[in-house]
Motif scaffolding. Structure first.
Motif, PDB file in Angstrom:
ATOM      1  N   GLN A 380       0.852  -1.191   0.000  1.00 50.86           N
ATOM      2  CA  GLN A 380       0.000   0.000   0.000  1.00 50.86           C
ATOM      3  C   GLN A 380       0.883   1.233   0.000  1.00 50.86           C
ATOM      4  OE1 GLN A 380      -2.773  -0.488   3.404  1.00 50.86           O
ATOM      5  NE2 GLN A 380      -4.344   0.034   1.895  1.00 50.86           N
ATOM      6  N   ARG A 381       0.444   2.247  -0.728  1.00 58.25           N
ATOM      7  CA  ARG A 381       1.241   3.476  -0.811  1.00 58.25           C
ATOM      8  C   ARG A 381       1.154   4.240   0.507  1.00 58.25           C
ATOM      9  NH1 ARG A 381       0.728   8.004  -5.612  1.00 58.25           N
ATOM     10  NH2 ARG A 381       2.316   9.460  -4.813  1.00 58.25           N
ATOM     11  N   PRO A 382       2.281   4.721   1.040  1.00 54.03           N
ATOM     12  CA  PRO A 382       2.235   5.483   2.295  1.00 54.03           C
ATOM     13  C   PRO A 382       1.457   6.789   2.122  1.00 54.03           C
ATOM     14  CG  PRO A 382       4.486   4.831   1.749  1.00 54.03           C
ATOM     15  CD  PRO A 382       3.656   4.569   0.544  1.00 54.03           C
ATOM     16  N   SER A 383       0.821   7.220   3.187  1.00 53.05           N
ATOM     17  CA  SER A 383       0.101   8.490   3.166  1.00 53.05           C
ATOM     18  C   SER A 383       1.080   9.648   3.367  1.00 53.05           C
ATOM     19  CB  SER A 383      -0.946   8.516   4.273  1.00 53.05           C
ATOM     20  OG  SER A 383      -0.318   8.529   5.544  1.00 53.05           O
ATOM     21  N   ALA A 384       0.604  10.871   3.098  1.00 55.84           N
ATOM     22  CA  ALA A 384       1.443  12.049   3.297  1.00 55.84           C
ATOM     23  C   ALA A 384       1.858  12.185   4.754  1.00 55.84           C
ATOM     24  CB  ALA A 384       0.704  13.304   2.830  1.00 55.84           C
ATOM     25  N   GLY A 385       0.957  11.819   5.674  1.00 52.37           N
ATOM     26  CA  GLY A 385       1.288  11.896   7.093  1.00 52.37           C
ATOM     27  C   GLY A 385       2.380  10.921   7.483  1.00 52.37           C
ATOM     28  N   GLU A 386       2.352   9.742   6.891  1.00 49.37           N
ATOM     29  CA  GLU A 386       3.380   8.742   7.200  1.00 49.37           C
ATOM     30  C   GLU A 386       4.736   9.158   6.624  1.00 49.37           C
ATOM     31  OE1 GLU A 386       0.081   5.132   7.248  1.00 49.37           O
ATOM     32  OE2 GLU A 386       1.151   5.667   5.415  1.00 49.37           O
ATOM     33  N   VAL A 387       4.703   9.768   5.446  1.00 48.82           N
ATOM     34  CA  VAL A 387       5.949  10.282   4.861  1.00 48.82           C
ATOM     35  C   VAL A 387       6.509  11.405   5.731  1.00 48.82           C
ATOM     36  CG1 VAL A 387       6.970  11.457   2.861  1.00 48.82           C
ATOM     37  CG2 VAL A 387       5.285   9.637   2.520  1.00 48.82           C
ATOM     38  N   SER A 388       5.618  12.274   6.195  1.00 49.87           N
ATOM     39  CA  SER A 388       6.045  13.383   7.048  1.00 49.87           C
ATOM     40  C   SER A 388       6.619  12.881   8.370  1.00 49.87           C
ATOM     41  CB  SER A 388       4.871  14.325   7.299  1.00 49.87           C
ATOM     42  OG  SER A 388       5.241  15.386   8.152  1.00 49.87           O
ATOM     43  N   ALA A 389       5.983  11.863   8.948  1.00 51.86           N
ATOM     44  CA  ALA A 389       6.460  11.319  10.224  1.00 51.86           C
ATOM     45  C   ALA A 389       7.850  10.708  10.084  1.00 51.86           C
ATOM     46  CB  ALA A 389       5.471  10.277  10.740  1.00 51.86           C
ATOM     47  N   CYS A 390       8.156  10.173   8.900  1.00 45.61           N
ATOM     48  CA  CYS A 390       9.439   9.501   8.690  1.00 45.61           C
ATOM     49  C   CYS A 390      10.513  10.444   8.167  1.00 45.61           C
ATOM     50  CB  CYS A 390       9.252   8.350   7.698  1.00 45.61           C
ATOM     51  SG  CYS A 390      10.132   6.835   8.155  1.00 45.61           S
ATOM     52  N   ARG A 391      10.155  11.698   7.911  1.00 42.33           N
ATOM     53  CA  ARG A 391      11.125  12.612   7.311  1.00 42.33           C
ATOM     54  C   ARG A 391      12.308  12.869   8.249  1.00 42.33           C
ATOM     55  NH1 ARG A 391       8.128  17.260   6.113  1.00 42.33           N
ATOM     56  NH2 ARG A 391       7.222  16.045   4.412  1.00 42.33           N
ATOM     57  N   TRP A 392      12.057  12.762   9.566  1.00 42.71           N
ATOM     58  CA  TRP A 392      13.151  12.942  10.529  1.00 42.71           C
ATOM     59  C   TRP A 392      14.317  12.019  10.211  1.00 42.71           C
ATOM     60  CZ3 TRP A 392      15.717  15.229  14.367  1.00 42.71           C
ATOM     61  CH2 TRP A 392      16.534  14.453  15.177  1.00 42.71           C
ATOM     62  N   TRP A 393      14.028  10.752   9.884  1.00 42.45           N
ATOM     63  CA  TRP A 393      15.088   9.785   9.620  1.00 42.45           C
ATOM     64  C   TRP A 393      15.776  10.089   8.299  1.00 42.45           C
ATOM     65  CZ3 TRP A 393      16.112   7.931  13.964  1.00 42.45           C
ATOM     66  CH2 TRP A 393      15.117   7.573  14.877  1.00 42.45           C
ATOM     67  N   LEU A 394      15.002  10.445   7.286  1.00 43.99           N
ATOM     68  CA  LEU A 394      15.604  10.775   5.993  1.00 43.99           C
ATOM     69  C   LEU A 394      16.515  11.994   6.113  1.00 43.99           C
ATOM     70  CD1 LEU A 394      15.736  10.139   2.972  1.00 43.99           C
ATOM     71  CD2 LEU A 394      13.787  11.673   2.639  1.00 43.99           C
ATOM     72  N   GLU A 395      16.066  12.988   6.858  1.00 39.44           N
ATOM     73  CA  GLU A 395      16.885  14.187   7.062  1.00 39.44           C
ATOM     74  C   GLU A 395      18.160  13.847   7.829  1.00 39.44           C
ATOM     75  OE1 GLU A 395      16.547  18.696   8.979  1.00 39.44           O
ATOM     76  OE2 GLU A 395      14.800  17.363   8.934  1.00 39.44           O
ATOM     77  N   SER A 396      18.050  12.957   8.821  1.00 38.33           N
ATOM     78  CA  SER A 396      19.229  12.551   9.590  1.00 38.33           C
ATOM     79  C   SER A 396      20.226  11.806   8.707  1.00 38.33           C
ATOM     80  CB  SER A 396      18.809  11.671  10.768  1.00 38.33           C
ATOM     81  OG  SER A 396      17.974  12.380  11.663  1.00 38.33           O
ATOM     82  N   GLU A 397      19.710  10.925   7.831  1.00 42.98           N
ATOM     83  CA  GLU A 397      20.599  10.233   6.899  1.00 42.98           C
ATOM     84  C   GLU A 397      21.301  11.232   5.979  1.00 42.98           C
ATOM     85  OE1 GLU A 397      18.753   6.020   5.667  1.00 42.98           O
ATOM     86  OE2 GLU A 397      17.267   7.629   5.626  1.00 42.98           O
ATOM     87  N   ALA A 398      20.544  12.200   5.481  1.00 45.60           N
ATOM     88  CA  ALA A 398      21.122  13.198   4.577  1.00 45.60           C
ATOM     89  C   ALA A 398      22.209  14.015   5.273  1.00 45.60           C
ATOM     90  CB  ALA A 398      20.028  14.121   4.043  1.00 45.60           C
ATOM     91  N   GLU A 399      22.014  14.308   6.573  1.00 45.77           N
ATOM     92  CA  GLU A 399      23.014  15.073   7.313  1.00 45.77           C
ATOM     93  C   GLU A 399      24.312  14.291   7.473  1.00 45.77           C
ATOM     94  OE1 GLU A 399      21.227  16.133  10.980  1.00 45.77           O
ATOM     95  OE2 GLU A 399      20.056  17.792  10.142  1.00 45.77           O
ATOM     96  N   VAL A 400      24.213  12.978   7.637  1.00 51.47           N
ATOM     97  CA  VAL A 400      25.414  12.155   7.786  1.00 51.47           C
ATOM     98  C   VAL A 400      26.101  11.949   6.435  1.00 51.47           C
ATOM     99  CG1 VAL A 400      26.270   9.850   8.375  1.00 51.47           C
ATOM    100  CG2 VAL A 400      24.599  10.966   9.853  1.00 51.47           C
ATOM    101  N   ILE A 401      25.328  11.574   5.423  1.00 51.06           N
ATOM    102  CA  ILE A 401      25.901  11.241   4.121  1.00 51.06           C
ATOM    103  C   ILE A 401      26.376  12.486   3.389  1.00 51.06           C
ATOM    104  CG2 ILE A 401      25.485  10.112   1.906  1.00 51.06           C
ATOM    105  CD1 ILE A 401      25.463   8.223   4.310  1.00 51.06           C
TER     106      ILE A 401
END
Length: 481
Positions: A380-401
């Protein structure tokens, strides 16, 4: 034996010209002696080399940038290895993507070492002001000394002239210097090392570094890996490091013992939105983030999913691929891009000349969202809210990489990286500004190709996807040059 002496300035262009000429004459790799700057003594120049088959050269799109990086390496065998590979590519155009080939593997290591050296130069060049500003223009002059492991000064000239165009400067290295006067740049062989000294800006830099140093995050081995001691003598902040390391345990104890202040309403609201307890003393690297994310409860997806599926790849990766979410295989194995879509992605990346091992791959959402259907679990495709909730991790990965380029694979990834995932097919193939600094290349997710029912259409779209990835590789070469 054919002796080829390449100039120290314009080495890459000279190598390409010589390689074309040698291949056109049919000169075999073993019959050429290469050097940079001066010929090795004792070699007999001018002797006719045993002839092979004359070749008219064609190369994959990824080869020129790859060769330019390898030529910057200090390995004396790099020119011969590249010439041998160049001839082999005429019979095996896809050879550059064969990571199991010993010659390609060795050259890939040289390329990676050069890119790492370039990254260090960007991070550790420190300018010191010299003299008074120009009385007519007000332009200030600066000098810097940097000691790279490889011959990267010429390749880095463009980066520094773009980044520091408003001032005059000289960056000196043991091999080559880069000089910029505000209108043109010049390469200076064997520049003198600038005299020792300091300016007021170095005191400001040390004050800044001392204030951002976090004793609770101190990992000495990781710090020395990222900032090797060989650079310390040219870094103004380095003289602070021994005392900061020695005082770190006491400062951490003082931080823990200090009475907590009352949080602001904003801090309370942010903490509630995150809805997870994070260990602030975990290291800010990918393994530390993955351990932290394993207990994530930011959205309801953590409940039915088997586990958190975090990204993987080298922390100095210049390229970061972002997909939608883990699938069934990824959810069970705990690794991204290992299912059918991931296998197709790997195959297309190889065709495009992308080294998957040198890239970081992750997803916008870290848990598998599905609907049970019998024994199967349907995506199932994630909702906008679920993408927003997970953005913290994506941003953290981007800061490290801190990649030079992001690739958005599909609409969900595009939404996470740019804030807008609409109209992906119209935006496909474009470079856009992203949320995390580096540009974002837009393309489809490989699962889109697998869902196409028509075989001819699927083959057509797969070829286009390979073209997209080749454009990514080409742009990456320009960005890291």
């Amino acid at each position: 034996m054919r002796v080829v002496v390449l100039p120290r300035i314009g080495t890459s262009e000279a190598w390409r010209a010589e390689a074309r000429a040698l291949a056109g004459e049919g000169v075999r790799p073993e019959d050429v002696s290469w050097s940079r700057g001066e010929a090795s003594p004792g070699l007999l120049d001018g002797m006719s080399a045993p002839s092979g088959t004359p070749r008219t050269l064609t190369v994959p799109r990824a080869f020129p940038n790859f060769a330019d990086a390898v030529i910057c390496h200090s390995d004396p065998e790099r020119f011969a290895l590249l010439y041998a590979l160049l001839l082999r590519l005429q019979d095996r155009p896809g050879l550059l993507a064969d990571r199991a080939d010993p010659q390609v593997g060795r050259l890939r290591k040289l390329e990676k070492a050069v890119h790492r050296d370039m990254h260090k130069m960007k991070a550790f060049v420190r300018f010191r002001e010299v003299g008074a500003p120009d009385p007519e223009t007000g332009r200030r002059s600066f000098v810097s000394w940097f000691e790279p492991d490889h011959y990267i000064a010429e390749a880095m000239a463009g980066f520094f002239t773009r980044r520091f165009a408003s001032m005059s400067w000289i960056i000196a290295t043991p091999d080559m210097g880069i000089a910029w006067d505000g209108t043109r740049s010049e390469l200076i062989p064997d520049p003198p090392r600038p005299p020792d000294g300091e300016d007021a800006a170095e005191d400001l830099w040390r004050t800044y570094y001392a204030n951002i140093f976090n004793p609770a995050r101190l990992m000495v081995k990781a710090m020395q890996s990222e900032m090797p001691k060989k650079y310390w003598r040219n870094l103004p902040e380095a003289r602070l490091i021994p005392d900061l390391i020695a005082s770190a345990p006491a400062r951490v104890d003082a931080m823990r013992a200090a009475e907590a202040s009352e949080p602001t309403p904003t801090a309370v609201a942010v903490a509630r939105r995150r809805e997870t307890d994070m260990d602030l003393f975990l290291p800010r690297n990918i393994p530390g983030l993955a351990k932290e994310a394993a207990g994530c409860t930011r959205c309801p997806l953590h409940g039915p999913a088997t586990q958190t599926v975090f990204g993987e790849g080298p922390e100095d990766a210049p390229l970061m691929f972002v997909g939608e979410q883990p699938g069934d295989n990824e959810d069970l194995e705990g690794r991204p891009f290992v299912g059918p879509a991931g296998q197709l992605f790997d195959a297309c990346a190889r065709k495009a000349g992308i080294d998957r091992d040198a890239a970081y791959v992750t997803n916008a959402v870290k848990h598998f969202k599905f609907t049970p259907r019998g024994k199967s679990r349907i995506h199932q495709r994630p909702s906008a809210g679920e993408v927003s909730a997970c953005r913290w991790w994506l941003e953290s990965e981007a800061e490290v990489i801190r990649p030079a380029l992001f690739v958005a694979l599909g609409a969900t990834a595009l939404h996470a990286l740019t804030g807008d995932g609409k109209g992906i097919l119209k935006r496909r193939g474009s470079f856009e500004r992203g949320r995390f600094g580096a540009p974002v290349f837009v393309t489809v997710h490989p699962s889109y190709l697998l869902r196409l029912p028509d075989a001819s259409k699927r083959a057509e779209e797969e070829a286009r996807f390979v073209e997209d990835l080749a454009a990514v590789q080409e742009e990456l070469g320009r960005l890291v040059a």
